[in-house]
Write an enzyme that holds these catalytic residues in place. Structure first.
Site, short mmCIF file in Angstrom:
data_model
loop_
_atom_site.label_atom_id
_atom_site.label_comp_id
_atom_site.label_asym_id
_atom_site.label_seq_id
_atom_site.Cartn_x
_atom_site.Cartn_y
_atom_site.Cartn_z
CG HIS A 83 -34.02 62.15 -39.50
ND1 HIS A 83 -33.99 62.96 -40.48
CD2 HIS A 83 -33.13 60.91 -40.39
CE1 HIS A 83 -33.29 62.87 -41.31
NE2 HIS A 83 -32.71 61.67 -41.34
CG HIS A 108 -39.60 56.84 -33.76
ND1 HIS A 108 -39.70 55.61 -34.25
CD2 HIS A 108 -40.27 57.79 -34.21
CE1 HIS A 108 -40.71 55.81 -35.13
NE2 HIS A 108 -41.20 57.13 -35.35
CG HIS A 110 -42.63 62.02 -34.65
ND1 HIS A 110 -41.79 62.23 -35.86
CD2 HIS A 110 -43.11 60.51 -34.60
CE1 HIS A 110 -41.70 60.99 -36.40
NE2 HIS A 110 -42.20 60.19 -35.55
CG HIS A 127 -44.69 56.81 -34.39
ND1 HIS A 127 -44.46 57.79 -35.26
CD2 HIS A 127 -45.91 57.52 -33.87
CE1 HIS A 127 -45.55 58.67 -35.35
NE2 HIS A 127 -46.42 58.40 -34.65
CB THR A 194 -44.66 59.65 -40.46
OG1 THR A 194 -43.74 59.46 -39.61
CG2 THR A 194 -45.88 59.13 -40.09
CB THR A 195 -39.41 59.09 -41.89
OG1 THR A 195 -39.34 57.71 -41.83
CG2 THR A 195 -39.74 60.04 -40.83
#
Ligand SMILES: [Zn+2]
Length: 242
Positions: A83, A108, A110, A127, A194-195
């Protein structure tokens, strides 16, 4: 006990690809997350979901104190978990806010950014995920724009690979503070993961100043992660403090 279990559940949702298949496109994409599993209901019915568009009309001027960070540990390993690209941190780095202590667990990425500013995405967002003893979550967002090569990313970018689940030790000394911008003005708002499971009650702090990365670095990260940004969510009754 319940709080402890919640925090374990949250930690594992960060740590492992969830057993329920979710993704960023098609029938397991963001629009359908709330239907994939009972535990993902908040993705569908939550009223304080992340990411958001940070827009002038929702901003309130507050005298926000600088975030108190004590980042004293180093990055341990990096993994492509299917992810995102996630970097785990050794124990010993903290964020102090609202009289509480949050420990930095991981950061992590995005591509493009999840939060947007005045409707615009940045090419990448990091993040930094912090968790308190009670399982409360605080996330610091750092935006990336294309410019100079980023020295912090350079310390592990060559360990990145498309193979999912393979942890690689980061040999260089990388302190998480090396990811942060010089100017520490920030936006503050309440939001969610957000996941999936899109848990709410997350404290969000997004630095206003983006940091830089080279075009080549952006290509390395976006080639591996693809588009892994959840679309922005309605702000509803929330305000953004600055
Ligand atoms: Zn994230």
């Amino acid at each position: 006990m319940k709080k402890l279990l919640t925090s374990i559940a949250i930690l594992s949702s960060f740590a492992f690809a969830s057993s329920v298949n979710w993704s960023y496109e098609g029938h397991t994409g963001p629009k359908y997350w709330g239907n994939l599993n009972k535990k993902f209901l908040m993705c569908k019915i939550g009223k304080n979901q992340s990411p958001i568009d940070i827009n002038k009309k929702d901003l309130i001027k507050a005298c926000l104190k600088p975030l108190k960070l004590e980042y004293n540990s180093k990055a341990k390993y990096v993994v492509n978990n299917g992810h995102t690209i996630k970097v785990s941190i050794n124990n010993g780095s903290y964020l102090y806010v609202d009289g509480k202590k949050f420990e930095l667990k991981q950061f992590h990425f995005h591509t493009p950014s999840e939060n947007t500013v005045e409707g615009k995405n940045y090419p990448m967002e990091a993040h930094l995920v912090h968790i308190s003893k009670n399982g409360e979550i605080a996330v610091i967002g750092v935006m990336f724009k294309v410019g100079k090569e980023n020295k912090a990313l350079k310390k592990f970018q060559n360990s990145l690979c498309k193979t999912v689940g393979k942890e690689k030790t980061i040999k260089a000394y990388l302190n998480p503070s090396e990811l942060l911008p010089k100017n520490r003005d920030y936006y503050r708002f309440s939001g969610s993961l957000t996941t999936p499971p899109c848990t709410e009650g997350v404290r969000w702090y997004v630095y206003k100043e983006p940091v830089e990365m080279s075009k080549e670095q952006l290509k390395i990260f976006s080639d591996i992660m693809g588009k892994n940004n959840r679309p922005t969510q309605p702000i509803n009754a929330r305000k953004v403090l600055q």
